[in-house]
Design a protein around this motif. Structure first.
Motif, mmCIF file in Angstrom:
data_model
loop_
_atom_site.group_PDB
_atom_site.id
_atom_site.type_symbol
_atom_site.label_atom_id
_atom_site.label_comp_id
_atom_site.label_asym_id
_atom_site.label_seq_id
_atom_site.Cartn_x
_atom_site.Cartn_y
_atom_site.Cartn_z
ATOM 1 N N ALA A 144 0.821 -1.206 0.000
ATOM 2 C CA ALA A 144 0.000 0.000 0.000
ATOM 3 C C ALA A 144 0.858 1.260 0.000
ATOM 4 O O ALA A 144 0.537 2.243 -0.685
ATOM 5 C CB ALA A 144 -0.936 -0.013 1.215
ATOM 6 N N GLN A 145 1.946 1.264 0.726
ATOM 7 C CA GLN A 145 2.814 2.438 0.770
ATOM 8 C C GLN A 145 3.493 2.685 -0.571
ATOM 9 O O GLN A 145 3.677 3.832 -0.983
ATOM 10 C CB GLN A 145 3.856 2.271 1.870
ATOM 11 N N SER A 148 0.919 4.216 -2.869
ATOM 12 C CA SER A 148 0.673 5.603 -2.462
ATOM 13 C C SER A 148 1.800 6.514 -2.931
ATOM 14 O O SER A 148 1.564 7.656 -3.345
ATOM 15 C CB SER A 148 0.521 5.686 -0.945
ATOM 16 N N ARG A 149 3.021 6.022 -2.880
ATOM 17 C CA ARG A 149 4.157 6.816 -3.364
ATOM 18 C C ARG A 149 4.072 7.036 -4.871
ATOM 19 O O ARG A 149 4.365 8.138 -5.361
ATOM 20 C CB ARG A 149 5.462 6.109 -3.011
ATOM 21 N N LEU A 151 1.289 7.089 -6.685
ATOM 22 C CA LEU A 151 0.162 7.967 -6.976
ATOM 23 C C LEU A 151 0.434 9.409 -6.595
ATOM 24 O O LEU A 151 -0.275 10.315 -7.053
ATOM 25 C CB LEU A 151 -1.091 7.474 -6.249
ATOM 26 N N SER A 152 1.447 9.666 -5.772
ATOM 27 C CA SER A 152 1.780 11.043 -5.412
ATOM 28 C C SER A 152 2.307 11.830 -6.608
ATOM 29 O O SER A 152 2.385 13.058 -6.555
ATOM 30 C CB SER A 152 2.816 11.056 -4.287
ATOM 31 N N GLN A 156 -3.579 16.092 -7.316
ATOM 32 C CA GLN A 156 -4.527 15.751 -6.263
ATOM 33 C C GLN A 156 -5.967 15.846 -6.740
ATOM 34 O O GLN A 156 -6.849 15.156 -6.221
ATOM 35 C CB GLN A 156 -4.317 16.667 -5.055
ATOM 36 N N LYS A 237 -7.988 5.450 -3.584
ATOM 37 C CA LYS A 237 -7.182 5.979 -2.482
ATOM 38 C C LYS A 237 -7.790 5.629 -1.121
ATOM 39 O O LYS A 237 -7.054 5.444 -0.146
ATOM 40 C CB LYS A 237 -7.044 7.492 -2.633
ATOM 41 N N LEU A 240 -6.539 2.229 -0.412
ATOM 42 C CA LEU A 240 -5.136 2.287 -0.010
ATOM 43 C C LEU A 240 -4.996 2.722 1.448
ATOM 44 O O LEU A 240 -4.184 2.170 2.198
ATOM 45 C CB LEU A 240 -4.371 3.256 -0.917
ATOM 46 N N GLY A 241 -5.778 3.716 1.846
ATOM 47 C CA GLY A 241 -5.725 4.158 3.236
ATOM 48 C C GLY A 241 -6.163 3.079 4.203
ATOM 49 O O GLY A 241 -5.576 2.924 5.290
ATOM 50 N N ALA A 244 -3.332 0.490 4.441
ATOM 51 C CA ALA A 244 -2.195 1.004 5.208
ATOM 52 C C ALA A 244 -2.500 1.024 6.696
ATOM 53 O O ALA A 244 -1.628 0.699 7.521
ATOM 54 C CB ALA A 244 -1.820 2.393 4.703
#
Length: 422
Positions: A144-145, A148-149, A151-152, A156, A237, A240-241, A244
């Motif tokens: 998941a991390q 997330s990295r 998708l950054s 936004q 997202k 993902l949260g 995580a």
């Protein structure tokens, strides 16, 4: 009392994150209690995202189901979230009373404070999604991390994203399979939501080409063709949260454009998060974003082509609407300039002809008689062809016209049509 559940410590923390995630998908949460397990289901208002969480009876400290073998009830998600919103909760008791049509939650805090929440059950439709996950040709497992990295790198404000999965690269002769860019992530913009007045330049298109062996824990593509799906990024997202916060990896299952995208959280190891499972199903866009060769087709290019076609269609409609016979144009211009008989006027009016653009040049002299002259214009003419059209010797007379007045508004529109036809 029909159902009684008691959760504490780590189990309560996981249950709290689960309830918060359910509330982000739908306004209602459906409970289905059976001997040995309980399901929590929710779906968003547009029916494009579905979530189901299953907890075994061994997950809780106490799990008791009375009176009936199956209990089905529905409650407002915000009410369930509010009952667990208190900080430093050490124990929670959930009781469902089907005869009184209500649910009661008792909360014990670390400082000795005790709270009681009571809310009514509501009527809702049963939620069920039947999907055979074994039929999905693409299976991607990642942290998941790490996702997330990745998708950054996108904006936004981006709402949708396209995932493209290429078939596995086979082993070369005399050696193993070589690393390749097996997966791509593209930002997607709905052409129907893009402003047709020129906001395309404000959009940022981002593409990530990923090596599956470096960024994913597992990558399988049993099909032979490139597969792509476009899904809602905000819902993704949220998943993902959740993964995580509960310390889970996630497995993404992809079939093809138009088929649901499934996400299955998986524990990082066999001894973590035992006793509960969850699955998320996201709707995907029906249209594919890859061509027959497996290359990505940008929605911006599609939009630009659509805009060009619409502009050409509007120009053609405008030209057919504005085209009028020469006599009508001449009489209209004479009426505009008839009040000033001592001045000379020059005007250029164009309309599409059989062999290109034809301009009608009208000359009003000092006398009341009008003389109409025809001058052929090329498609590259800018509309100010008076410099070359008024040469001496055209009618054997010198052109002694005075200052040219401004072109009337309806004539300027016709000049624009001529320029757009080129």
């Amino acid at each position: 009392m029909t159902l009684r559940i008691i959760a504490a410590e780590e189990q309560l923390r996981t249950l709290k994150h689960s309830v918060q995630t359910l509330s982000k998908f739908g306004g209602e949460t459906v409970l289905e209690a059976r001997p040995g397990l309980i399901h929590f289901r929710s779906v968003n208002q547009s029916k494009s995202a579905y979530v189901r969480m299953t907890f075994n009876s061994t997950f809780f400290d106490v799990y008791e189901l009375f009176e009936q073998p199956v209990l089905s009830a529905s409650i407002l998600s915000k009410s369930l979230v509010a009952s667990l919103k208190t900080q430093r909760i050490c124990r929670a008791v959930f009781e469902v009373f089907t005869q009184q049509n209500r649910m009661v939650v008792f909360v014990d805090c670390e400082n000795g404070l005790q709270k009681r929440f009571e809310f009514d059950l509501i009527d809702t439709d049963a939620l069920q999604a039947q999907i055979n996950f074994d039929l999905y040709p693409v299976r991607i497992t990642a942290e998941a991390q790490e996702l997330s990295r990745l998708l950054s790198s996108f904006q936004q404000s981006l709402e949708e994203m396209t995932l493209i999965a290429n078939p596995d690269a086979g082993p070369t002769q005399g050696g193993p399979a070589t690393p390749s860019k097996s997966c791509q992530l593209h930002s997607f913009y709905d052409p129907q939501k893009i402003d047709m007045e020129g906001n395309l330049s404000k959009l940022l298109h981002t593409q990530l080409s990923l090596n599956a062996q470096q960024h994913f824990l597992e990558y399988q593509h049993t099909g032979r063709e490139t597969v792509d799906v476009t899904f809602n990024l905000r819902d993704f997202k949220v998943v993902l949260g959740y993964c995580a916060s509960t310390r889970n990896n996630l497995t993404i299952l992809v079939s093809r454009a138009g088929e649901p995208l499934a996400i299955l959280p998986a524990p990082m190891n066999e001894h973590m998060n035992a006793g509960f499972t969850s699955e998320f199903v996201l709707a995907t866009m029906v249209d594919s974003c890859v061509d027959e060769f497996g290359q990505h087709l940008s929605a911006l290019n599609k939009t630009q082509q659509q805009q060009q076609q619409q502009q050409q269609q509007r120009a053609a409609e405008r030209g057919s609407h504005q085209s009028m016979n020469t006599a009508d144009v001449a009489s209209h211009l004479v009426a505009l300039n008839g009040n000033n008989s001592n001045s000379n006027a020059k005007s250029v009016v164009g309309r599409p002809g059989a062999e290109g653009s034809v301009a009608k040049r009208l000359k009003v002299g000092q006398s009341q008689d009008t003389e109409t002259m025809t001058l052929s214009m090329s498609c590259n003419d800018k509309g100010d062809g008076g410099n070359g059209g008024d040469e001496a010797g055209r009618d054997g007379e010198e052109d002694n016209d005075s200052e040219v007045p401004a072109t009337p508004p309806h004539e300027r529109r016709l000049e624009t049509c001529i320029q757009n036809w080129s």
